[in-house]
Write an enzyme that holds these catalytic residues in place. Structure first.
Site, PDB file in Angstrom:
ATOM      1  N   ARG A  54      -2.060   0.633  14.565  1.00 55.34           N
ATOM      2  CA  ARG A  54      -0.923   0.211  15.407  1.00 55.34           C
ATOM      3  C   ARG A  54      -1.442  -0.121  16.792  1.00 55.34           C
ATOM      4  NH1 ARG A  54       0.967  -0.202  11.323  1.00 55.34           N
ATOM      5  NH2 ARG A  54       2.536   0.994  10.211  1.00 55.34           N
TER       6      ARG A  54
ATOM      7  N   LYS B 240       4.289 -10.621   9.989  1.00 57.48           N
ATOM      8  CA  LYS B 240       3.461 -10.580   8.772  1.00 57.48           C
ATOM      9  C   LYS B 240       3.817 -11.751   7.855  1.00 57.48           C
ATOM     10  CE  LYS B 240       2.157  -7.152   5.315  1.00 57.48           C
ATOM     11  NZ  LYS B 240       1.803  -5.744   5.193  1.00 57.48           N
TER      12      LYS B 240
ATOM     13  N   ARG C 102       0.840  -1.192   0.000  1.00 60.41           N
ATOM     14  CA  ARG C 102       0.000   0.000   0.000  1.00 60.41           C
ATOM     15  C   ARG C 102       0.879   1.247   0.000  1.00 60.41           C
ATOM     16  NH1 ARG C 102      -4.374   0.529   4.060  1.00 60.41           N
ATOM     17  NH2 ARG C 102      -2.733   0.239   5.601  1.00 60.41           N
TER      18      ARG C 102
HETATM   19  P1  ATP Z   1      -0.181  -0.960   7.737  1.00 65.37           P
HETATM   20  O1  ATP Z   1      -1.251  -1.451   6.843  1.00 65.37           O
HETATM   21  O2  ATP Z   1      -0.602  -0.932   9.151  1.00 65.37           O
HETATM   22  O3  ATP Z   1       0.460   0.323   7.319  1.00 65.37           O
HETATM   23  P2  ATP Z   1       2.237  -2.362   7.065  1.00 65.37           P
HETATM   24  O4  ATP Z   1       3.272  -1.600   7.842  1.00 65.37           O
HETATM   25  O5  ATP Z   1       2.396  -3.847   6.994  1.00 65.37           O
HETATM   26  O6  ATP Z   1       0.818  -2.150   7.651  1.00 65.37           O
HETATM   27  P3  ATP Z   1       1.696  -2.302   4.266  1.00 65.37           P
HETATM   28  O7  ATP Z   1       1.709  -1.153   3.296  1.00 65.37           O
HETATM   29  O8  ATP Z   1       0.404  -3.025   4.481  1.00 65.37           O
HETATM   30  O9  ATP Z   1       2.258  -1.747   5.619  1.00 65.37           O
HETATM   31  O10 ATP Z   1       2.759  -3.394   3.757  1.00 65.37           O
HETATM   32  C1  ATP Z   1       4.014  -3.028   3.236  1.00 65.37           C
HETATM   33  C2  ATP Z   1       5.080  -3.348   4.271  1.00 65.37           C
HETATM   34  O11 ATP Z   1       5.182  -4.763   4.416  1.00 65.37           O
HETATM   35  C3  ATP Z   1       6.476  -2.919   3.867  1.00 65.37           C
HETATM   36  O12 ATP Z   1       6.697  -1.582   4.214  1.00 65.37           O
HETATM   37  C4  ATP Z   1       7.374  -3.876   4.648  1.00 65.37           C
HETATM   38  O13 ATP Z   1       7.576  -3.406   5.961  1.00 65.37           O
HETATM   39  C5  ATP Z   1       6.521  -5.122   4.742  1.00 65.37           C
HETATM   40  N1  ATP Z   1       6.947  -6.160   3.757  1.00 65.37           N
HETATM   41  C6  ATP Z   1       7.487  -6.011   2.515  1.00 65.37           C
HETATM   42  N2  ATP Z   1       7.702  -7.195   1.932  1.00 65.37           N
HETATM   43  C7  ATP Z   1       7.280  -8.129   2.820  1.00 65.37           C
HETATM   44  C8  ATP Z   1       7.246  -9.542   2.793  1.00 65.37           C
HETATM   45  N3  ATP Z   1       7.642 -10.271   1.740  1.00 65.37           N
HETATM   46  N4  ATP Z   1       6.767 -10.159   3.906  1.00 65.37           N
HETATM   47  C9  ATP Z   1       6.321  -9.472   4.984  1.00 65.37           C
HETATM   48  N5  ATP Z   1       6.335  -8.135   5.057  1.00 65.37           N
HETATM   49  C10 ATP Z   1       6.805  -7.463   3.980  1.00 65.37           C
HETATM   50  C1  BTN Z   2       0.628  -4.892   1.673  1.00 62.75           C
HETATM   51  O1  BTN Z   2       0.678  -5.606   2.686  1.00 62.75           O
HETATM   52  O2  BTN Z   2       0.889  -3.705   1.670  1.00 62.75           O
HETATM   53  C2  BTN Z   2       0.178  -5.517   0.394  1.00 62.75           C
HETATM   54  C3  BTN Z   2       1.220  -6.375  -0.270  1.00 62.75           C
HETATM   55  C4  BTN Z   2       0.688  -7.004  -1.550  1.00 62.75           C
HETATM   56  C5  BTN Z   2       1.735  -7.771  -2.293  1.00 62.75           C
HETATM   57  C6  BTN Z   2       1.160  -8.476  -3.496  1.00 62.75           C
HETATM   58  S1  BTN Z   2       2.328  -9.602  -4.241  1.00 62.75           S
HETATM   59  C7  BTN Z   2       1.269  -9.802  -5.612  1.00 62.75           C
HETATM   60  C8  BTN Z   2       0.721  -8.418  -5.941  1.00 62.75           C
HETATM   61  N1  BTN Z   2       1.656  -7.686  -6.771  1.00 62.75           N
HETATM   62  C9  BTN Z   2       2.127  -6.613  -6.153  1.00 62.75           C
HETATM   63  O3  BTN Z   2       2.956  -5.814  -6.631  1.00 62.75           O
HETATM   64  N2  BTN Z   2       1.593  -6.501  -4.908  1.00 62.75           N
HETATM   65  C10 BTN Z   2       0.679  -7.591  -4.639  1.00 62.75           C
END
Ligand code: ATP
Ligand code: BTN
Length: 319
Positions: free
Chosen positions: A314, A181, A116
Site C-alpha cells: 500500500r 486496477k 489472491r
Molecule cells: P493487493 O495485491 O495489494 O492485496 P488488491 O487489493 O488488488 O491488491 P488482489 O487480491 O490482488 O487485491 O485482487 C483482488 C481485488 O481486486 C478484489 O478484492 C477487488 O477489490 C478487486 N477486483 C475484483 N474484480 C475486479 C475487476 N474486474 N477489476 C478490477 N479490480 C477487481
Molecule cells: C488478483 O488481482 O488478485 C488476480 C485476479 C486474477 C483474475 C483471473 S481471471 C482468469 C483467472 N481465473 C480466475 O478465477 N482468476 C484469474
C-alpha cells in the site's frame, strides 16, 4: 439460453416467431428465455411491438477461428466456455484429468472468478478477458522464479499496444492505470515445484467493461482508457503473442534477464509504502526487486527483501 443469445448477437431485430422457429420452441418460451438472459447476464434486451427483440448493442463473442485469424505468434490449443466457475479452476481440473499442456482456457464469464487469498474477481459476461494458460514446468524452481511478474509485463505490453501509455505495474501482480486496477494475475501451481509441476497463469483484463457496482476498489478498462471498443478475440491473440515472447526470454535467461525491464515499469519505484502480511506491517521505501522477483525495501537504514503470495503493498499517505 446461450443459443438464443447467439441468434441475437448481431444487434438487429429478430421476431419472436423467427427466434422460436430457429430454436424449435414456442414464442412464449422464447420470451421466458429472454427474461432469464436479461436477469442472469445483465444484458438489456429491447422489445419493440411489430419488430421483435434486439440487444442494446451487438455482441462479439469469443471464437477460436477469430483468435487464430489474429494470431501472429503463439496459438495454443484452446478451450472456450460460455460460463464457468473460474478459468483457473477449470484449468486445474484439466491438469487433474491428465491433459497435455500447454492448454488455454477462456470463458465468457466466471461465476466464481478468484483473486489472491480467496478474493473475488468480478467477471461479467462477454465484456472482459478471463484467460488461464496451463504450462508444464520441468526446469524446477528457476522456471518459476519471478514468473507472475513476467506475466505482468506481457499484459502491460498488450495494454501499451492499445495506446494505454500510462499503464504500469504494482508489485507483485497488479496492472494499474494511475491508481485504477485494469488487470490482475493469479498463478496457481500443482505438483512438485522442485521436479515436474503444472502452473496455471490466470489473467483477468478489464476490456469493454464500462460500469459495475461490484468492484470494491478503483478500477478501469481498456475501453474506458483507450476510448474505443476492443475486439476480445484480437486481444487474446495479442496476449498470447506477448506471453509467448516473455516466457521464452524467461526460459532462456531466467528472471534476471527481465528484472530491469520490470523495475522500469514499476509505478511505485522510490515510493514510501507499507508492506502488509496479515496483522504485520513493515514501512519502507521501494528500492526495486531482486533477481528472484522479491521486493527490495529500504527499512530504516537497512535493505530487506520480501517475497511470498500473502503480501500486499500500500502507498503510505506521506509518500
Ligand atoms: P493487493 O495485491 O495489494 O492485496 P488488491 O487489493 O488488488 O491488491 P488482489 O487480491 O490482488 O487485491 O485482487 C483482488 C481485488 O481486486 C478484489 O478484492 C477487488 O477489490 C478487486 N477486483 C475484483 N474484480 C475486479 C475487476 N474486474 N477489476 C478490477 N479490480 C477487481
Ligand atoms: C488478483 O488481482 O488478485 C488476480 C485476479 C486474477 C483474475 C483471473 S481471471 C482468469 C483467472 N481465473 C480466475 O478465477 N482468476 C484469474
Amino acid at each position: 439460453m446461450l443459443t438464443l443469445l447467439k441468434l441475437l448477437k448481431d444487434g438487429r431485430f429478430h421476431s419472436g416467431q423467427a427466434l422460436g422457429a430457429a430454436l424449435g420452441v414456442s414464442r412464449s418460451a422464447v420470451w421466458k428465455q429472454l427474461q432469464l438472459l436479461e436477469a442472469e447476464l445483465s444484458l438489456p434486451i429491447h422489445k419493440v411491438r411489430g419488430r421483435g427483440y434486439q440487444l442494446s448493442a451487438p455482441l462479439s463473442l469469443l471464437d477460436e477461428a477469430e483468435i487464430q485469424r489474429f494470431s501472429a505468434g503463439e496459438h495454443w490449443p484452446v478451450r472456450i466456455l460460455d460460463s464457468v466457475d473460474s478459468t483457473n479452476a477449470e484449468a486445474l481440473r484439466a491438469v487433474d484429468q491428465g491433459i497435455d499442456a500447454p492448454l488455454l482456457v477462456l470463458a465468457e464469464r466466471q461465476t466464481a472468478g478468484r483473486g489472491r487469498r480467496g478474493r473475488k474477481w468480478v467477471s461479467p459476461f462477454a465484456e472482459n478477458l478471463y484467460y488461464s494458460l496451463v504450462l508444464r514446468i520441468e526446469g524446477g524452481m528457476r522456471q518459476l522464479e519471478g514468473l507472475s511478474l513476467v506475466v505482468g509485463l506481457a499484459v502491460l505490453q498488450v495494454l501499451r499496444e492499445q495506446g494505454i501509455a500510462a499503464a504500469g505495474l504494482k508489485w507483485p501482480n497488479d496492472v494499474l492505470v494511475g491508481k485504477r486496477k485494469i488487470a490482475g494475475i493469479l498463478l496457481e501451481l500443482v505438483g512438485d515445484p522442485a521436479d515436474v509441476c503444472h502452473v496455471v497463469l490466470g489473467i483477468g483484463i478489464n476490456v469493454n467493461m464500462r460500469s459495475t457496482e461490484e468492484v470494491d476498489q478503483e478500477w478501469t478498462s481498456v475501453q474506458l482508457e483507450a476510448g474505443k471498443q476492443v475486439d476480445r478475440n484480437q486481444l487474446v491473440a495479442l496476449l498470447s503473442a506477448q506471453l509467448g515472447d516473455y516466457l521464452e526470454r524467461h526460459r532462456a535467461g531466467g528472471f534476471a534477464a527481465i528484472q530491469a525491464e520490470w523495475e522500469a515499469n514499476h509505478l511505485w519505484q522510490g515510493r514510501a509504502v507499507s508492506l502488509i502480511a496479515g496483522a504485520n506491517q513493515v514501512d519502507g521505501v521501494v528500492l526495486g526487486i531482486d533477481q528472484q522477483g522479491a521486493l527490495r525495501l529500504k527499512v530504516g537504514d537497512v535493505e530487506k527483501s520480501f517475497s511470498g503470495g500473502e503480501l500486499s503493498l500500500r502507498l503510505r499517505d506521506d509518500s
